[in-house]
Design a protein around this motif. Structure first.
Motif, PDB file in Angstrom:
ATOM      1  N   ALA A  10       0.829  -1.205   0.000  1.00 21.02           N
ATOM      2  CA  ALA A  10       0.000   0.000   0.000  1.00 21.02           C
ATOM      3  C   ALA A  10       0.865   1.257   0.000  1.00 21.02           C
ATOM      4  CB  ALA A  10      -0.933   0.000   1.208  1.00 21.02           C
ATOM      5  N   ILE A  11       1.910   1.245   0.799  1.00 20.36           N
ATOM      6  CA  ILE A  11       2.802   2.417   0.862  1.00 20.36           C
ATOM      7  C   ILE A  11       3.524   2.615  -0.462  1.00 20.36           C
ATOM      8  CG2 ILE A  11       4.905   3.316   1.946  1.00 20.36           C
ATOM      9  CD1 ILE A  11       3.833   2.034   4.568  1.00 20.36           C
ATOM     10  N   ARG A  12       3.942   1.524  -1.093  1.00 19.92           N
ATOM     11  CA  ARG A  12       4.577   1.647  -2.416  1.00 19.92           C
ATOM     12  C   ARG A  12       3.603   2.228  -3.429  1.00 19.92           C
ATOM     13  NH1 ARG A  12       6.819  -3.521  -1.027  1.00 19.92           N
ATOM     14  NH2 ARG A  12       5.222  -4.572  -2.270  1.00 19.92           N
ATOM     15  N   TYR A  13       2.357   1.790  -3.368  1.00 22.96           N
ATOM     16  CA  TYR A  13       1.328   2.300  -4.285  1.00 22.96           C
ATOM     17  C   TYR A  13       1.107   3.796  -4.057  1.00 22.96           C
ATOM     18  CZ  TYR A  13      -3.247   2.906  -6.501  1.00 22.96           C
ATOM     19  OH  TYR A  13      -4.288   3.353  -7.276  1.00 22.96           O
ATOM     20  N   ILE A  14       1.005   4.200  -2.790  1.00 22.21           N
ATOM     21  CA  ILE A  14       0.817   5.618  -2.469  1.00 22.21           C
ATOM     22  C   ILE A  14       1.970   6.450  -3.015  1.00 22.21           C
ATOM     23  CG2 ILE A  14       0.785   7.288  -0.569  1.00 22.21           C
ATOM     24  CD1 ILE A  14      -0.804   5.160   1.042  1.00 22.21           C
ATOM     25  N   GLU A  15       3.194   5.963  -2.843  1.00 23.26           N
ATOM     26  CA  GLU A  15       4.357   6.695  -3.337  1.00 23.26           C
ATOM     27  C   GLU A  15       4.331   6.814  -4.865  1.00 23.26           C
ATOM     28  OE1 GLU A  15       6.690   8.317  -1.537  1.00 23.26           O
ATOM     29  OE2 GLU A  15       5.470   7.800   0.205  1.00 23.26           O
ATOM     30  N   ASP A  16       3.915   5.740  -5.529  1.00 30.16           N
ATOM     31  CA  ASP A  16       3.855   5.751  -7.002  1.00 30.16           C
ATOM     32  C   ASP A  16       2.777   6.699  -7.515  1.00 30.16           C
ATOM     33  OD1 ASP A  16       5.894   3.901  -7.131  1.00 30.16           O
ATOM     34  OD2 ASP A  16       4.570   2.176  -7.396  1.00 30.16           O
ATOM     35  N   GLN A  17       1.716   6.859  -6.722  1.00 28.85           N
ATOM     36  CA  GLN A  17       0.578   7.680  -7.149  1.00 28.85           C
ATOM     37  C   GLN A  17       0.586   9.074  -6.523  1.00 28.85           C
ATOM     38  OE1 GLN A  17      -1.651   6.541  -9.443  1.00 28.85           O
ATOM     39  NE2 GLN A  17      -0.371   4.708  -9.563  1.00 28.85           N
ATOM     40  N   MET A  18       1.664   9.467  -5.896  1.00 29.29           N
ATOM     41  CA  MET A  18       1.713  10.696  -5.106  1.00 29.29           C
ATOM     42  C   MET A  18       1.309  11.938  -5.897  1.00 29.29           C
ATOM     43  SD  MET A  18       2.192  11.539  -1.976  1.00 29.29           S
ATOM     44  CE  MET A  18       3.081  10.137  -1.301  1.00 29.29           C
ATOM     45  N   PHE A  19       1.602  11.973  -7.194  1.00 28.56           N
ATOM     46  CA  PHE A  19       1.285  13.149  -8.004  1.00 28.56           C
ATOM     47  C   PHE A  19       0.037  12.939  -8.866  1.00 28.56           C
ATOM     48  CE2 PHE A  19       5.938  13.171  -7.405  1.00 28.56           C
ATOM     49  CZ  PHE A  19       6.017  14.305  -6.602  1.00 28.56           C
ATOM     50  N   HIS A  20      -0.755  11.932  -8.497  1.00 31.46           N
ATOM     51  CA  HIS A  20      -2.000  11.655  -9.209  1.00 31.46           C
ATOM     52  C   HIS A  20      -3.160  11.701  -8.219  1.00 31.46           C
ATOM     53  CE1 HIS A  20       1.186   9.695 -11.611  1.00 31.46           C
ATOM     54  NE2 HIS A  20       0.453  10.065 -12.652  1.00 31.46           N
ATOM     55  N   ASN A  21      -4.350  11.825  -8.758  1.00 31.74           N
ATOM     56  CA  ASN A  21      -5.539  11.758  -7.925  1.00 31.74           C
ATOM     57  C   ASN A  21      -5.871  10.294  -7.648  1.00 31.74           C
ATOM     58  OD1 ASN A  21      -6.005  14.557  -7.811  1.00 31.74           O
ATOM     59  ND2 ASN A  21      -7.020  14.521  -9.805  1.00 31.74           N
ATOM     60  N   PHE A  22      -5.927   9.937  -6.384  1.00 28.69           N
ATOM     61  CA  PHE A  22      -6.327   8.581  -6.019  1.00 28.69           C
ATOM     62  C   PHE A  22      -7.094   8.646  -4.705  1.00 28.69           C
ATOM     63  CE2 PHE A  22      -2.256   9.240  -3.955  1.00 28.69           C
ATOM     64  CZ  PHE A  22      -2.405   8.632  -2.715  1.00 28.69           C
ATOM     65  N   GLU A  52      -3.687  11.553   6.494  1.00 29.49           N
ATOM     66  CA  GLU A  52      -2.627  12.305   7.175  1.00 29.49           C
ATOM     67  C   GLU A  52      -1.256  11.960   6.588  1.00 29.49           C
ATOM     68  OE1 GLU A  52      -0.990  12.954  11.759  1.00 29.49           O
ATOM     69  OE2 GLU A  52      -2.308  11.276  11.264  1.00 29.49           O
ATOM     70  N   TYR A  53      -1.037  10.673   6.328  1.00 29.26           N
ATOM     71  CA  TYR A  53       0.242  10.242   5.766  1.00 29.26           C
ATOM     72  C   TYR A  53       0.468  10.872   4.384  1.00 29.26           C
ATOM     73  CZ  TYR A  53       3.836   7.273   3.709  1.00 29.26           C
ATOM     74  OH  TYR A  53       4.976   6.824   3.079  1.00 29.26           O
ATOM     75  N   VAL A  54      -0.552  10.835   3.534  1.00 30.28           N
ATOM     76  CA  VAL A  54      -0.427  11.394   2.186  1.00 30.28           C
ATOM     77  C   VAL A  54      -0.176  12.896   2.257  1.00 30.28           C
ATOM     78  CG1 VAL A  54      -1.658  11.836   0.017  1.00 30.28           C
ATOM     79  CG2 VAL A  54      -1.827   9.589   1.108  1.00 30.28           C
ATOM     80  N   ARG A  55      -0.893  13.600   3.121  1.00 28.97           N
ATOM     81  CA  ARG A  55      -0.707  15.055   3.238  1.00 28.97           C
ATOM     82  C   ARG A  55       0.721  15.405   3.663  1.00 28.97           C
ATOM     83  NH1 ARG A  55      -5.755  14.907   5.563  1.00 28.97           N
ATOM     84  NH2 ARG A  55      -4.879  15.010   7.669  1.00 28.97           N
ATOM     85  N   LYS A  56       1.235  14.698   4.646  1.00 30.17           N
ATOM     86  CA  LYS A  56       2.573  14.999   5.154  1.00 30.17           C
ATOM     87  C   LYS A  56       3.651  14.669   4.118  1.00 30.17           C
ATOM     88  CE  LYS A  56       1.639  14.847  10.090  1.00 30.17           C
ATOM     89  NZ  LYS A  56       2.015  14.305  11.414  1.00 30.17           N
ATOM     90  N   ARG A  57       3.455  13.571   3.396  1.00 28.18           N
ATOM     91  CA  ARG A  57       4.417  13.239   2.345  1.00 28.18           C
ATOM     92  C   ARG A  57       4.402  14.303   1.249  1.00 28.18           C
ATOM     93  NH1 ARG A  57       8.362  11.633   1.526  1.00 28.18           N
ATOM     94  NH2 ARG A  57       8.122  10.359  -0.348  1.00 28.18           N
ATOM     95  N   ARG A  58       3.227  14.749   0.840  1.00 31.71           N
ATOM     96  CA  ARG A  58       3.135  15.752  -0.217  1.00 31.71           C
ATOM     97  C   ARG A  58       3.714  17.088   0.228  1.00 31.71           C
ATOM     98  NH1 ARG A  58      -2.919  14.305  -2.689  1.00 31.71           N
ATOM     99  NH2 ARG A  58      -2.164  12.787  -4.229  1.00 31.71           N
ATOM    100  N   LEU A  59       3.479  17.461   1.473  1.00 31.53           N
ATOM    101  CA  LEU A  59       4.021  18.730   1.965  1.00 31.53           C
ATOM    102  C   LEU A  59       5.540  18.682   2.080  1.00 31.53           C
ATOM    103  CD1 LEU A  59       1.295  19.606   4.621  1.00 31.53           C
ATOM    104  CD2 LEU A  59       1.785  20.871   2.514  1.00 31.53           C
ATOM    105  N   TYR A  60       6.085  17.534   2.396  1.00 33.98           N
ATOM    106  CA  TYR A  60       7.548  17.385   2.422  1.00 33.98           C
ATOM    107  C   TYR A  60       8.114  17.533   1.015  1.00 33.98           C
ATOM    108  CZ  TYR A  60      12.070  15.001   2.386  1.00 33.98           C
ATOM    109  OH  TYR A  60      13.391  14.682   2.179  1.00 33.98           O
ATOM    110  N   LEU A  61       7.502  16.833   0.043  1.00 34.21           N
ATOM    111  CA  LEU A  61       7.974  16.908  -1.338  1.00 34.21           C
ATOM    112  C   LEU A  61       7.775  18.309  -1.915  1.00 34.21           C
ATOM    113  CD1 LEU A  61       6.567  13.472  -2.587  1.00 34.21           C
ATOM    114  CD2 LEU A  61       8.958  14.030  -2.096  1.00 34.21           C
ATOM    115  N   ALA A  62       6.679  18.956  -1.509  1.00 39.69           N
ATOM    116  CA  ALA A  62       6.433  20.324  -1.972  1.00 39.69           C
ATOM    117  C   ALA A  62       7.519  21.265  -1.466  1.00 39.69           C
ATOM    118  CB  ALA A  62       5.062  20.797  -1.489  1.00 39.69           C
ATOM    119  N   ALA A  63       8.004  21.036  -0.262  1.00 40.47           N
ATOM    120  CA  ALA A  63       9.050  21.892   0.292  1.00 40.47           C
ATOM    121  C   ALA A  63      10.352  21.752  -0.486  1.00 40.47           C
ATOM    122  CB  ALA A  63       9.277  21.543   1.765  1.00 40.47           C
ATOM    123  N   ILE A  64      10.638  20.548  -0.936  1.00 38.89           N
ATOM    124  CA  ILE A  64      11.843  20.331  -1.745  1.00 38.89           C
ATOM    125  C   ILE A  64      11.756  21.148  -3.032  1.00 38.89           C
ATOM    126  CG2 ILE A  64      13.168  18.614  -3.045  1.00 38.89           C
ATOM    127  CD1 ILE A  64      12.382  16.572  -0.933  1.00 38.89           C
TER     128      ILE A  64
END
Length: 286
Positions: A10-22, A52-64
């Motif tokens: 599931a975590i691998r799937y979330i990472e793969d889809q991070m920039f898509h709507n899912f 919460e996990y998806v939001r925090k991952r996206r905000l971290y990547l957005a900061a980069i």
């Protein structure tokens, strides 16, 4: 698929889809687990809700991206799933403690949130005190509210406090032996969606129920009933964690059968170290 492997997938799937709507349903379907139990297990096993996990991952990547200063705020907002630059800036600032404009060229200001690494020590289900019990269908009476998986862990205790302060005395008097408050029941019959029904309930033992209560039928199922001993809510939370981290992970014989979860509460002082309650999970043989 075992729960630990499902969580990793599931975590691998979330990472793969991070920039898509899912959706959460998409993730649960990918690992072949109902959204009802997937979201509950994810929260217990990781400490984060899926959202919460998806939001925090996206905000971290957005900061980069923001540190580089190559994208406009509106571009970052849409890239990371926000409807407006304002909502993105507000979430970004709350998470990192600095706005996306201010963070440009300041990588040390980034609050790190890396992908979860799942590593669980499987101790075996034998350490849990449980029994299997086949039960016929039964009816309960209770007060119902709809909760989202995202906020349920915070909101359900508040709901119980409101019930105890506003309704318990009235319903105990009118329902007599029904014992409203004997059960805390989560229901998602189709096991999809982001919301579920929650009842503070008791046995259906009267012909006429008071206004504000409803009758609900619990179907015939085989239940794994896990015994919890100790003050609440710590004892119940500890057993819940063991169920998902140990029993489900290492169990080769049983799997979850339906979208129900029942907590049974005995009479007595819930803060007493000898207080007894149970967690009921419907199961079927694999």
């Amino acid at each position: 698929m075992e729960w630990m492997e499902a969580l990793k997938k599931a975590i691998r799937y979330i990472e793969d889809q991070m920039f898509h709507n899912f959706t959460i349903e998409d993730v649960a379907k990918h690992v072949n687990i109902s959204p009802f139990y997937f979201q509950k297990a994810f929260k217990i096993m990781t400490g984060y809700s899926v959202g919460e996990y998806v939001r925090k991952r996206r905000l971290y990547l957005a900061a980069i991206d923001a540190v580089k200063g190559e994208d406009k705020i509106i571009e970052l907002a849409y890239k990371y799933g926000y409807d407006t630059p304002e909502s993105f800036t507000k979430a970004f600032s709350r998470f990192h403690g600095i706005s996306p404009l201010q963070i440009k060229g300041q990588p040390k200001k980034i609050k790190t949130f890396q992908p979860l690494q799942i590593s669980i020590s499987i101790k075996g289900g034998s350490q849990l005190d449980y029994r299997l019990e086949k039960m016929e269908e039964f009816w309960v009476v209770g007060i119902e509210k709809i909760f989202s998986y995202e906020r349920a862990f915070e909101q359900i205790p508040v709901y119980w406090a409101q019930y105890c302060s506003k309704y318990q005395r009235e319903y105990d008097k009118e329902m007599k032996n029904a014992c409203i408050g004997m059960y805390g029941i989560s229901i998602a019959e189709d096991r999809v969606g982001t919301d579920f029904r929650y009842l503070i309930a008791g046995n259906d033992c009267v012909d006429q129920i008071p206004e504000g209560l409803i009758r609900v039928k619990i179907p015939a199922l085989t239940w794994a009933k896990f015994r919890c001993v100790g003050s609440m809510p710590e004892a119940l939370q500890a057993v819940n964690t063991k169920i998902y981290n140990e029993w489900m992970v290492g169990n080769s014989e049983y799997e979850i059968a339906a979208g129900y979860n029942i907590e049974w509460y005995s009479n007595g002082d819930i803060k007493n170290r000898d207080y007894v309650c149970e967690i009921w999970i419907p199961v079927t043989k694999k």
